[in-house]
Write an enzyme that holds these catalytic residues in place. Structure first.
Site, PDB file in Angstrom:
ATOM      1  CB  ILE A   1     -34.377 -47.770 -46.906  1.00  0.00           C
ATOM      2  CG1 ILE A   1     -35.895 -47.990 -46.888  1.00  0.00           C
ATOM      3  CG2 ILE A   1     -34.013 -46.358 -47.345  1.00  0.00           C
ATOM      4  CD1 ILE A   1     -36.612 -47.160 -45.834  1.00  0.00           C
TER       5      ILE A   1
ATOM      6  N   GLY B   1     -42.461 -43.674 -57.741  1.00  0.00           N
ATOM      7  CA  GLY B   1     -41.542 -42.858 -56.965  1.00  0.00           C
ATOM      8  C   GLY B   1     -42.203 -42.427 -55.672  1.00  0.00           C
TER       9      GLY B   1
ATOM     10  CD  GLU C   1     -36.328 -40.242 -46.410  1.00  0.00           C
ATOM     11  OE1 GLU C   1     -35.898 -40.260 -47.581  1.00  0.00           O
ATOM     12  OE2 GLU C   1     -37.105 -41.110 -45.956  1.00  0.00           O
TER      13      GLU C   1
END
Length: 377
Positions: free
Chosen positions: A124, A132, A243
């Site tokens: 990904i 960021g 995540e």
């Protein structure tokens, strides 16, 4: 610490993961750290052993398990400090989940079975050199026209970037709309206009292949769009709960492992005529870290239970990642008790010191986690 969240089948799966790590990963890991990546064949070996896509339904070639099967893989990789294969979980439990939740039936049947077998490696691509944690500021664009999209831009710090056969690319389809102009594309790395930079020279996790990716007038057909156009930011925010919880799980296990190595070392190592652990300062510091590790484990397991019940929100996941990530600062204290040996990479504690450190950065830095938690107060 006794845990009751795993089934007997998951305990058996944990044995399988441990065996795979012992036989296929750990013997070669030191060399792979020199090489900067694991061999491509290891992905196929992992697929054959059932380590890839463990929580994807079996109708798409996955293991047919649940999120706790994913947790088993994350924990065992962390306990073994096998950081060269942390990309397995990026591939299996982040990229594959985007396909499962957003892909068409044709996309799922075309790609998930090959990802489960290791024939196709997924990555990904979100982060860019100038962006960021601020995903709204990405500059990679995908211009629509002639039955597809033309992608231009650059991504960096991409896990699995060297081995990837397919990359889930985050791009702006409406640059004027900010977060509301982001879309996701399932890009074939064999496409003209795609290129990779050299492997990045990292402080730690040296066996994990990490690369820059470049897109220069790369054309993709419309069927490579994942989900709806301009809805990508919402998709990304929804998946980040999972995540970030995965990162918290990894940190909790890494801290437990580092603590146990250090307890064992301080019992064996002698100075001034006695074992290091007989020094009150060291013994008390280990007690403090033991309590910290136990609290981290209890908190992360509670968040796991909330996630399984569909009750873990973005702030809860951010708090879990923040706590567990910051708890790994204690690895610095543990390294201190090894003296000069703690600075030698032949000791696991030295590798843990560098390899665990990025968990406080990726998936959203600790500073961003604090902001998310603070907004929910």
């Amino acid at each position: 610490m006794q845990r009751r969240i795993f089934s007997s089948e998951q305990d058996l799966f944990r044995d399988t993961v441990k065996r795979f790590l012992a036989e296929k990963v750990l013997p070669g890991h030191a060399q792979w750290e020199e090489d900067g990546m694991v061999p491509r064949q290891l992905w196929r070996d992992a697929g054959a052993a059932g380590l890839l896509l463990p929580s994807i339904p079996d109708e798409y070639g996955g293991g047919g398990g649940g999120f706790l099967d994913t947790v088993v893989v994350i924990e065992e990789i962390a306990y073994a400090l096998a950081t060269g294969i942390t990309g397995f979980t990026t591939h299996s439990d982040i990229v594959a989940n985007y396909l499962l939740h957003l892909g068409s039936e044709a996309q799922k049947r075309a790609w998930l079975p090959d990802m489960a077998s290791g024939a196709v490696v997924g990555a990904i691509a979100m982060t860019e050199p100038s962006t960021g944690s601020d995903l709204k500021a990405i500059r990679t664009t995908a211009q629509h026209g002639d039955g597809g999209y033309v992608i231009n831009g650059q991504k960096t710090f991409i896990t699995n970037g060297h081995h990837a056969d397919r990359v889930l690319v985050v791009a702006k389809t409406d640059p004027s709309a900010g977060a509301r102009g982001i879309s996701l594309f399932w890009v074939d790395t064999r496409s003209p206009g795609f290129s990779r930079g050299k492997l990045l020279d990292k402080l730690g996790q040296r066996a994990q292949d990490t690369a820059e990716l470049f897109f220069s007038d790369l054309w993709v057909p419309e069927e490579c769009l994942l989900g709806e156009p301009n809805q990508g930011f919402g998709y990304l925010m929804a998946e980040l709960v999972r995540e970030r919880l995965m990162i918290a799980v990894r940190c909790a296990a890494a801290l437990e492992a580092a603590l146990q190595w250090t307890i064992d070392y301080t019992k064996e190592r002698h100075a001034f005529g006695k074992a290091l652990i007989e020094n009150q300062h060291i013994r008390f510091k280990l007690a403090d870290i033991k309590a910290l590790a136990a609290a981290t484990r209890a908190y992360v397991d509670q968040c796991l239970s909330q996630f399984l019940d569909g009750q873990l929100d973005a702030a809860g996941a951010a708090a879990a990642k923040l706590w567990a990530g910051e708890a790994t600062r204690a690895i610095d204290d543990l390294l201190q008790f090894y003296g000069g040996y703690g600075y030698m990479r032949e000791y696991a504690i030295a590798r843990a010191y560098t390899d665990v450190r990025p968990n406080r950065i990726y998936g959203g830095s600790s500073e961003i986690m604090r902001e998310i938690v603070a907004r929910a107060l």
